[in-house]
Design a protein around this motif. Structure first.
Motif, mmCIF file in Angstrom:
data_model
loop_
_atom_site.group_PDB
_atom_site.id
_atom_site.type_symbol
_atom_site.label_atom_id
_atom_site.label_comp_id
_atom_site.label_asym_id
_atom_site.label_seq_id
_atom_site.Cartn_x
_atom_site.Cartn_y
_atom_site.Cartn_z
ATOM 1 N N LYS A 62 -2.561 92.039 58.543
ATOM 2 C CA LYS A 62 -3.278 91.235 59.433
ATOM 3 C C LYS A 62 -4.454 91.844 59.794
ATOM 4 C CE LYS A 62 1.093 90.049 61.623
ATOM 5 N NZ LYS A 62 1.875 89.816 63.073
ATOM 6 N N THR A 63 -5.465 90.850 60.424
ATOM 7 C CA THR A 63 -6.937 91.101 60.839
ATOM 8 C C THR A 63 -6.922 91.137 62.503
ATOM 9 O OG1 THR A 63 -8.018 90.452 58.866
ATOM 10 C CG2 THR A 63 -9.153 90.711 60.930
ATOM 11 N N LEU A 64 -7.161 92.004 63.031
ATOM 12 C CA LEU A 64 -7.238 92.084 64.555
ATOM 13 C C LEU A 64 -8.521 92.397 65.025
ATOM 14 C CD1 LEU A 64 -4.789 91.831 66.470
ATOM 15 C CD2 LEU A 64 -4.093 92.265 64.039
ATOM 16 N N GLY A 65 -9.090 91.928 66.151
ATOM 17 C CA GLY A 65 -10.335 92.388 66.637
ATOM 18 C C GLY A 65 -10.225 92.508 68.069
ATOM 19 N N ILE A 66 -11.050 93.549 68.665
ATOM 20 C CA ILE A 66 -11.234 93.747 70.232
ATOM 21 C C ILE A 66 -12.665 93.588 70.570
ATOM 22 C CG2 ILE A 66 -11.255 96.271 70.076
ATOM 23 C CD1 ILE A 66 -9.594 96.348 72.524
ATOM 24 N N ARG A 67 -12.800 93.049 71.623
ATOM 25 C CA ARG A 67 -14.130 92.939 72.227
ATOM 26 C C ARG A 67 -14.212 93.402 73.530
ATOM 27 N NH1 ARG A 67 -16.885 87.660 71.733
ATOM 28 N NH2 ARG A 67 -16.958 88.073 69.651
ATOM 29 N N PHE A 68 -15.054 94.356 73.897
ATOM 30 C CA PHE A 68 -15.123 94.770 75.269
ATOM 31 C C PHE A 68 -16.405 94.264 75.905
ATOM 32 C CE2 PHE A 68 -13.666 98.450 72.547
ATOM 33 C CZ PHE A 68 -12.304 98.628 73.256
ATOM 34 N N LEU A 69 -16.078 93.834 77.394
ATOM 35 C CA LEU A 69 -16.937 93.125 78.078
ATOM 36 C C LEU A 69 -17.648 94.052 79.109
ATOM 37 C CD1 LEU A 69 -15.056 89.913 78.647
ATOM 38 C CD2 LEU A 69 -16.229 90.462 76.754
ATOM 39 N N GLY A 70 -19.188 94.001 79.005
ATOM 40 C CA GLY A 70 -19.606 95.008 79.909
ATOM 41 C C GLY A 70 -20.897 94.587 80.747
ATOM 42 N N GLU A 87 -6.176 87.762 67.122
ATOM 43 C CA GLU A 87 -5.805 87.733 65.428
ATOM 44 C C GLU A 87 -6.372 86.609 64.778
ATOM 45 O OE1 GLU A 87 -1.749 87.567 63.025
ATOM 46 O OE2 GLU A 87 -1.518 88.104 65.269
ATOM 47 N N GLY A 88 -6.692 86.844 63.572
ATOM 48 C CA GLY A 88 -7.268 85.830 62.640
ATOM 49 C C GLY A 88 -6.957 85.919 61.357
ATOM 50 N N GLN A 89 -7.208 85.141 60.485
ATOM 51 C CA GLN A 89 -7.146 85.210 59.057
ATOM 52 C C GLN A 89 -7.998 86.082 58.432
ATOM 53 O OE1 GLN A 89 -4.742 83.924 57.094
ATOM 54 N NE2 GLN A 89 -3.711 82.951 58.929
ATOM 55 N N ASP A 90 -9.380 86.330 59.205
ATOM 56 C CA ASP A 90 -10.440 86.940 58.661
ATOM 57 C C ASP A 90 -11.064 87.509 59.717
ATOM 58 O OD1 ASP A 90 -11.722 84.765 59.044
ATOM 59 O OD2 ASP A 90 -11.864 84.435 56.938
ATOM 60 N N GLU A 91 -12.155 88.349 59.731
ATOM 61 C CA GLU A 91 -13.119 88.457 60.767
ATOM 62 C C GLU A 91 -13.798 87.520 61.397
ATOM 63 O OE1 GLU A 91 -15.733 91.675 59.963
ATOM 64 O OE2 GLU A 91 -14.324 93.091 59.245
ATOM 65 N N ALA A 92 -14.145 86.556 60.553
ATOM 66 C CA ALA A 92 -14.772 85.186 61.278
ATOM 67 C C ALA A 92 -13.884 84.567 61.959
ATOM 68 C CB ALA A 92 -15.460 84.329 59.807
ATOM 69 N N GLU A 93 -12.692 84.157 61.744
ATOM 70 C CA GLU A 93 -11.843 83.584 62.563
ATOM 71 C C GLU A 93 -11.582 84.564 63.671
ATOM 72 O OE1 GLU A 93 -8.311 80.684 61.813
ATOM 73 O OE2 GLU A 93 -7.809 82.894 61.451
ATOM 74 N N CYS A 94 -11.266 85.626 63.605
ATOM 75 C CA CYS A 94 -10.990 86.509 64.620
ATOM 76 C C CYS A 94 -12.113 86.535 65.586
ATOM 77 C CB CYS A 94 -10.907 87.960 64.038
ATOM 78 S SG CYS A 94 -9.813 88.904 65.069
ATOM 79 N N GLY A 95 -13.246 86.457 64.968
ATOM 80 C CA GLY A 95 -14.551 86.525 66.091
ATOM 81 C C GLY A 95 -14.465 85.254 66.698
ATOM 82 N N GLU A 96 -14.090 83.997 66.181
ATOM 83 C CA GLU A 96 -14.488 82.903 67.024
ATOM 84 C C GLU A 96 -13.217 82.676 67.982
ATOM 85 O OE1 GLU A 96 -13.277 79.736 64.030
ATOM 86 O OE2 GLU A 96 -15.519 80.066 63.072
ATOM 87 N N ARG A 97 -12.037 83.438 67.819
ATOM 88 C CA ARG A 97 -11.138 83.456 68.760
ATOM 89 C C ARG A 97 -11.352 84.451 69.798
ATOM 90 N NH1 ARG A 97 -6.029 83.137 64.652
ATOM 91 N NH2 ARG A 97 -6.105 80.816 64.430
ATOM 92 N N LEU A 98 -12.267 85.529 69.583
ATOM 93 C CA LEU A 98 -12.705 86.465 70.482
ATOM 94 C C LEU A 98 -13.769 85.902 71.514
ATOM 95 C CD1 LEU A 98 -13.201 89.832 68.378
ATOM 96 C CD2 LEU A 98 -11.394 89.131 70.227
#
Length: 422
Positions: free
Chosen positions: A334-342, A393-404
């Motif tokens: 799967k493809t996962l992403g994390i974003r930190f809010l500063g 989570e997304g199909q790829d980094e692009a979709e993951c980024g949109e969800r983030l």
């Protein structure tokens, strides 16, 4: 705190699971401790009495975990009562103390020399260069004047960094002579609990290209990669890590050139048993190792890797330090992403709230990183100030980024700028 052991085959000593620079350690460390507890009976050494950790350990000792002598003395005392089968430490600040325990008890793991070789960039550069591993050209300097002289030889842009710190603390890009004095002041001011910072600093060539991290395991000298993290950075001149993407099918996991380079680097640093977090720049001239850290990565990268692949980094980490061959076999991809809010300015947190994601697919987690009342500073005051993080989570980094993006829009920070009365 003392509780009878649950098993007769000994215990695993865990050191520094709660050390997280004034942050709530539970979101960052619980997935590791819970995994270790599924495999072994645990005893915890930490600088504070346990709180959330209690459900996973049968005993705990509160002491100064930054003092190697104190930690070794406590470990020897514990070993007189219980058989210690290994030692696990995921925290950079207490890693050197843990290495002293490894040597004192004769269990597999990172030696003192290996930990110092990983932590100290001057030593790392020398050892890796001697082994023929690609490194940026560098020098060590003790003043802004020396840094200016070195930068002329290395050619701008250059990067200034402390010799022994991680997480991009004190790391500054310098594009010209006029920026050197301010950059040197930032670099020399950087600190981290439990880590000695020598008074000479690294100046090195700036490497182009994206940066990735690779978490891997070493068992009996053989290196195996687990996860690749695609690092997201904030604006220059600092190297603030704002997020990461991890894909179970990342092509770098099968890149023979990179894996061979990592095997050579770990051998050169003397790593025989342990888990590591290696940062690599994918430059226009090929991959170059930035640094090898003698522990699993921070920023929940291994946690993303677990979700992305099914490989449990906590189990792998405790297996290699107890003489068990680790199981590093993905069960899915799967493809996962994390974003930190500063913070966008220096501030004091009043309240952090989260909107309802509703039926939004792929948003897995929205978590506060600090409590109300916490003071947060922008770089260079603090390089890791965060009030929340989101996971998707997304199909790829692009979709993951949109969800983030969607998840970030649901986080509300109520604050007051510092300087005002609370």
């Amino acid at each position: 705190m003392s509780t009878p052991l649950a098993h007769e085959d000994g215990i695993l000593l865990v050191i520094g699971i709660g050390s997280q620079k004034d942050r709530d350690s539970r979101p960052y460390r619980e997935y590791l401790l819970s995994a270790a507890a599924r495999r072994f009976t645990l005893w915890l050494f930490d600088s504070d009495e346990p709180t959330w950790q209690k459900e996973y350990v049968v005993g705990a000792t509160a002491l100064n975990c930054y003092d190697p002598d104190a930690v070794v003395q406590a470990a020897k005392a514990l070993a007189e009562e219980h058989r210690i089968i290994g030692m696990f430490c995921p925290d950079e600040g207490t890693l050197l103390s843990a290495a002293h325990v490894t040597e004192a008890l004769g269990v597999p793991g990172m030696s003192v020399d290996t930990v110092l070789g990983c932590r100290d960039k001057k030593l790392s550069r020398a050892r890796l260069t001697q082994a023929g591993v690609r490194q940026p050209q560098f020098a060590t300097v003790r003043s802004a004047e020396e840094a200016l002289e070195a930068a002329e030889r290395l050619e701008y842009p250059v990067v200034l960094k402390p010799r022994t710190l991680g997480s991009s603390l004190g790391v500054v890009k310098v594009s010209g002579p006029g920026e050197m004095a301010d950059a040197f002041a930032v670099t020399t001011a950087a600190v981290y609990p439990g880590v000695h910072v020598p008074d000479d600093y690294i100046i090195e060539q700036y490497l182009d290209g994206p940066e990735v991290s690779i978490d891997g395991a070493v068992f009996e000298g053989e290196y195996t990669p687990m996860f690749v993290g695609r690092k997201q950075l904030g604006g220059e001149p600092y190297f603030v890590e704002t997020g990461h993407y991890v894909s179970g099918n990342d092509p770098l996991l099968a890149d023979a050139g990179i894996i061979g380079m990592l095997q050579e680097a770990h051998a050169a640093l003397g790593i025989t048993h342990g888990t590591t977090h290696t940062e690599v720049k994918l430059t226009s001239r090929g991959p170059v190792i930035v640094e090898v850290n003698g522990r699993l990565g921070g920023d929940l990268i291994p946690y993303l890797g677990k979700l992305a692949t099914g490989i449990d980094p906590g189990l792998v980490a405790v297996d290699v330090v107890t003489g068990r061959h680790p199981v590093i076999e993905p069960t899915h991809s799967k493809t996962l992403g994390i974003r930190f809010l500063g913070p966008s300015e220096d501030l004091r947190v009043k309240e952090i709230t989260f909107g309802d994601p509703g039926a939004s697919d792929g948003i897995l987690q929205m978590t506060a990183a600090v409590p109300p009342g916490a003071e947060l500073h922008t770089p260079p005051g603090d390089f890791v100030a965060r009030y929340a993080f989101v996971v998707a989570e997304g199909q790829d980094e692009a979709e993951c980024g949109e969800r983030l993006d969607r998840a970030e829009s649901l986080v509300r920070l109520d604050y007051e700028p510092l300087g005002q009365q609370p």
